[in-house]
Every structure is written in C-alpha cells, then in structure tokens.
Design an enzyme around this catalytic site. Structure first.
Site, PDB file in Angstrom:
ATOM      1  CG  HIS A 125      -4.085  70.120 -76.892  1.00  0.00           C
ATOM      2  ND1 HIS A 125      -3.045  71.006 -76.817  1.00  0.00           N
ATOM      3  CD2 HIS A 125      -5.061  70.602 -76.070  1.00  0.00           C
ATOM      4  CE1 HIS A 125      -3.383  71.990 -75.976  1.00  0.00           C
ATOM      5  NE2 HIS A 125      -4.596  71.772 -75.524  1.00  0.00           N
ATOM      6  CG  ASP A 160      -7.132  76.736 -76.477  1.00  0.00           C
ATOM      7  OD1 ASP A 160      -8.310  76.331 -76.543  1.00  0.00           O
ATOM      8  OD2 ASP A 160      -6.355  76.432 -75.551  1.00  0.00           O
ATOM      9  CG  HIS A 162      -4.343  74.805 -72.805  1.00  0.00           C
ATOM     10  ND1 HIS A 162      -5.714  74.953 -72.706  1.00  0.00           N
ATOM     11  CD2 HIS A 162      -3.889  74.578 -71.550  1.00  0.00           C
ATOM     12  CE1 HIS A 162      -6.071  74.807 -71.432  1.00  0.00           C
ATOM     13  NE2 HIS A 162      -4.994  74.586 -70.722  1.00  0.00           N
ATOM     14  CG  ASP A 247      -8.844  77.635 -73.168  1.00  0.00           C
ATOM     15  OD1 ASP A 247      -8.535  78.450 -74.063  1.00  0.00           O
ATOM     16  OD2 ASP A 247      -8.561  76.430 -73.220  1.00  0.00           O
TER      17      ASP A 247
END
Lengths: 349, 144
Positions: A125, A160, A162, A247
């Site tokens: 991120h 991931d 996200h 995740d």
C-alpha cells in the site's frame, strides 16, 4: 526437490501495537506453514542487511524517507488511521526490504528454486511518498526496482485481497514493470478499477481485476486468464514477483472474498508458469490476518511450488463470472480510447 | 451563479475536522452550495460501521442546524481508502466537488510528519481547489 529460499524470517516484534491485526504472529504463522513442509536441507534462510537509502530511493522520495526516520526516532505514533510507527519501525521496515533484496539475490545466484519473503511490516500500500494501510516501505517495489536497474522486465502479481495501490503508483508509467492485481472491490484503498491501465509510457501495463465480495477462486483464476494473460504474454517477463497476501481467504476477518488454501495453491502454479525459468519467482508476504489461514495457505502455496504433496483445502468455485466480464469490457474500452488518443496526439506508446 | 456548487469536507470527527466543516458550511450558506462530509473508512473501519454512520449523520445535521444551512443541502459520504485518497477522488462523481476543505490537523498525530499529512498531500496532488482551515488549539473550539 526444488529449493526454497526464505527471506527472513523477520517477525519484527519491535514494530507492533496492542490489538492491531498487523502483528508479529503473522510471520510466525507463515513460518509454521513453511515448517509443515519439512524441507530440511532444501530450505535456506537469508536475512540480508537493512536496505540502504540508495536502494530505497529507487521507490521512495528522499524527503519521505527522512521524515519517516525522524518521526520514528521522535517516538512514532499514528501515520494514518490504520498505520502506526514505533521508535523502531523505520529500522524494522528497512530490514524487511533488505530481506526481500537478499532473497532475490540468493535466488538469482542459485538459478533454481523459489523465494518466499517472510517479513513485516508489509509494503504494497505504500506509494513513494507516504505510509498507509499498515505499510511503511514498499518491499516488493524496491526489489522490483533493483531488478529493473539490472535490466530485467518484472511482472508483479498481487493477489492480496486489497488493491496494491502503492505498487501500482510506483510503476504506473514504467515500461519495465507489469503490475497485475486481483482484489475485492469495493474495498480499501478504493483504487484498482479495471479502467486503471497505466501511464502514457506504460499503457496496458497495469492490469486490475476487481472482484465482487464473495468471489471464489475460479473468479480469480478467470481474471488472470482473461484480463492479465494477454498483457503478460506481450510483456514477456524475465522475473515474476508476487505480493502474496492471504486475506482473500474465506476465514480472514478483514474482507469478504471466499478463497481456500487450495485456491492459493492453484494461483501459485499459475504464477510459476509465468516465470521464464526456475529461479525467477519470489513471493512476498503482504496481508493475511487469520493465523490458521495464513499457515495453511503458505503451506499450500509453497508445497505446490516445491512439489511437496500434502492435503490442502479444496479449490472453490461458483461465484460466477460477472465481475470479470465487467472488468474485461471496461479495460478494453479504456485501452481502445487511450490508444486512439495516443495515435492522435502522439503521446501513446 | 457561484462556480462552487458542491463543497467536500474531510471529516473524521476531530476538532480540526469540525472546525473545517463549520467554515465550509458558513461558506455554503453564502454561496447557496451543498456540503458533503467525506469520511474515509480505512482498513480497520469495518467493525464499528454502524456507529460511524450514525455519528456522521448526527454530525452533519448538527452542523447544518448550527450554521443555518438547509439540512437538505448537507449530506455525508463514506469512502473506501485513506483520507487523502478519498478526498482526491471527491472531485469526481458521485461527489463532484468544486472545492475541498480540510482541517490542518485531523485525528492522526501528524504534527511531526508534514509530508505524510492529509492536508499537505492534498495541496500537492488535488486537481480541485483546496482550502486548509487552521485547527484551533484544543479547548478553544468555538472561541472564534
């Protein structure tokens, strides 16, 4: 048996906050997944040295690095509503980046096997100029930038849950890196639409596969097949790096995709086949907050890559192909429009 | 007619955000504009979403009442992402803001990290005009 090179492990207990889900036990769970494979002498661990400012500066602005270091030295605190720093966090983050660089170097030297970087804090991120989403320094981006500096063409696959906004931003207009992200949408950080396709010098080299909540493993695989495969074939990578968050597992508390450890094993085989030859595939731990899911998924992924036969959860299917079909149409439309504009203005690839 | 029809305000419930929201609402009354309170959910925001939405609705109504703006011209929007990213997107639909207003300090401890602060990031990257409202010293809220 194929050799596994582990970058780390670096659980970084000096970088943690009570109650925060991004915690040292995540790395311990990942390493439990490695241990479950009983690799013996086929396992090599390399810690490396903390990344230098020169290495970090390929991705992060020197102003940000200076400020982050000073912020940590002054005691740390909240970097954003999700992201914290302790007095030791800058050093921990540099060490995590360094473990990734060391793993890639060891893999290049070995010319065989795969690498898994079991270090935190995660990185995908973090753009070049700020911390966000639990991430301080972008581990995989620094490793990719190092490879690019050596003349390599790097494919980054980010599975991931996200969107890897930081990595996308870093390489947005870089023709040496192809970035592919599969992720739940809408979800943090809010970027990652299929219409985000790269800058004028790298048009088409960003591939986003936004997936509806509840999506199963077959949707992720379909997204890679239908959206990413054409771009990957044309790009012809010399290295493959993976932002391996776990995740997207159905047990994870942070999101709502429905993958199993068997799905991650399948994805691992997909990315293995994208590497040009053995010794050119490195996976970096990103998210994943259910410890049992992390352990099982890491074991499934590395077991599949290393040819270790073991029981894993069955791959999942049945969520439908609507989100992938939508993404295919949106990406095609925007690429056609931008390509036409480039031909008109001369700014296209 | 004023070119400012929609004002987006970064809102995290902090003193800085409340100060910025009041400034924006006062301006909206003068310009007959609407105000959208934008809250960024972040990665950790899923567990208390009901409370968050209730707080936002209550805050928006209270601020509108206090400034005399038609409550129908005040709404709130919960966005995915960090505050900076959420506000950078506020110029595009569905918010389509003509002006972004933020406090100089939010909840985060950014006094020692100017490069990382939302207001500084927005000043560097926003394509929409931006107003940064100074955050009063804690305890002096309402003194002006």
């Amino acid at each position: 048996m194929t050799k596994l090179i582990v970058g780390g492990p670096l659980a970084a207990p000096e970088h943690q906050r009570a109650g925060h889900p991004e915690r040292p036990s995540r790395v311990e769970a990942a390493m439990a997944g490695v241990d479950d494979l009983h690799l013996g002498s086929d396992l090599e661990a390399v810690v490396g040295t903390p990344a230098t400012l020169e290495q970090l500066s390929r991705v992060h602005s020197s102003a940000y690095l200076s400020e982050l270091g000073a912020f940590c030295r002054s005691g740390g605190g909240d970097l954003d509503p999700d992201t914290y720093a302790t007095p030791a966090s800058f050093d921990a983050a540099r060490a995590a980046v360094g473990a990734g660089l060391a793993a890639v170097d060891a893999l290049a030297a070995a010319g065989e096997g795969v690498a898994f970087v079991a270090a935190r804090p995660p990185g995908h991120h973090a753009p070049g100029d700020r911390a966000m989403g639990f991430c301080l320094l972008n581990n995989i981006a620094v490793a990719a930038a190092e490879l690019v500096a050596r003349g390599e063409r790097v494919l980054i696959v980010d599975w991931d849950v996200h969107h890897g906004n930081g990595t996308q931003e870093v390489f947005w207009d870089d023709p040496s890196v192809l970035f592919v992200s599969t992720h739940q949408w809408p979800l943090y950080p809010g970027t990652g639409a299929a219409t985000e396709v790269g800058g004028p010098h790298a048009l088409g080299l960003t591939v986003n596969v936004p997936l509806d909540p509840g999506s199963t493993g077959d949707s992720v695989r379909a997204g890679l097949d239908e959206l990413a495969a054409p771009a990957i074939d044309a790009f012809d990578p010399t290295w493959v790096l993976v932002s391996a968050g776990f995740d997207a597992h159905r047990a994870d508390p942070m999101a709502d995709l429905a993958l199993s450890s068997g799905d991650f094993a399948d994805l691992a085989l997909v990315v293995r086949d994208l590497a040009p030859r053995p010794g050119r595939l490195a996976l970096f731990l990103e998210g994943g907050y259910d410890l049992e899911a992390v352990r099982g998924s890491v074991g499934a992924v590395l077991g599949a890559l290393l040819g270790v036969r073991r029981a894993v959860e069955q791959p999942t299917s049945g969520s439908g192909a609507a989100s992938v079909a939508r993404a295919v149409a949106e990406r095609a439309a925007v690429l056609a429009r931008l390509s036409d504009a480039g031909r008109t203005t001369g700014t296209g690839p | 007619m004023s070119p400012v029809r929609t004002i987006a305000v970064g809102y995290d419930g902090s003193l800085g955000a409340r100060t910025a929201a009041r400034w924006a609402l006062d301006l909206a009354v003068q310009l007959d504009a609407q105000v959208v309170l934008v809250h960024a959910r972040g990665m950790l925001g899923r567990t208390d979403e009901e409370r968050l939405l209730a707080d936002l609705a209550e805050s928006a109504l209270a601020l509108a009442t206090a400034t005399g703006l038609d409550p129908a011209k005040t709404r709130w929007h919960v966005s995915q992402g960090d505050p900076c990213s959420a506000l950078l997107r506020a110029g595009a639909p569905p918010i389509s803001a003509d002006l972004i207003v933020v406090g100089s300090r939010g909840h985060r401890n950014d006094a020692g990290l100017p490069l990382g602060s939302t207001s500084h990031q927005l000043a560097e990257h926003s394509a929409v005009p931006l107003v940064i409202v100074p955050t009063p010293v804690a305890g002096s809220e309402g003194a002006t």
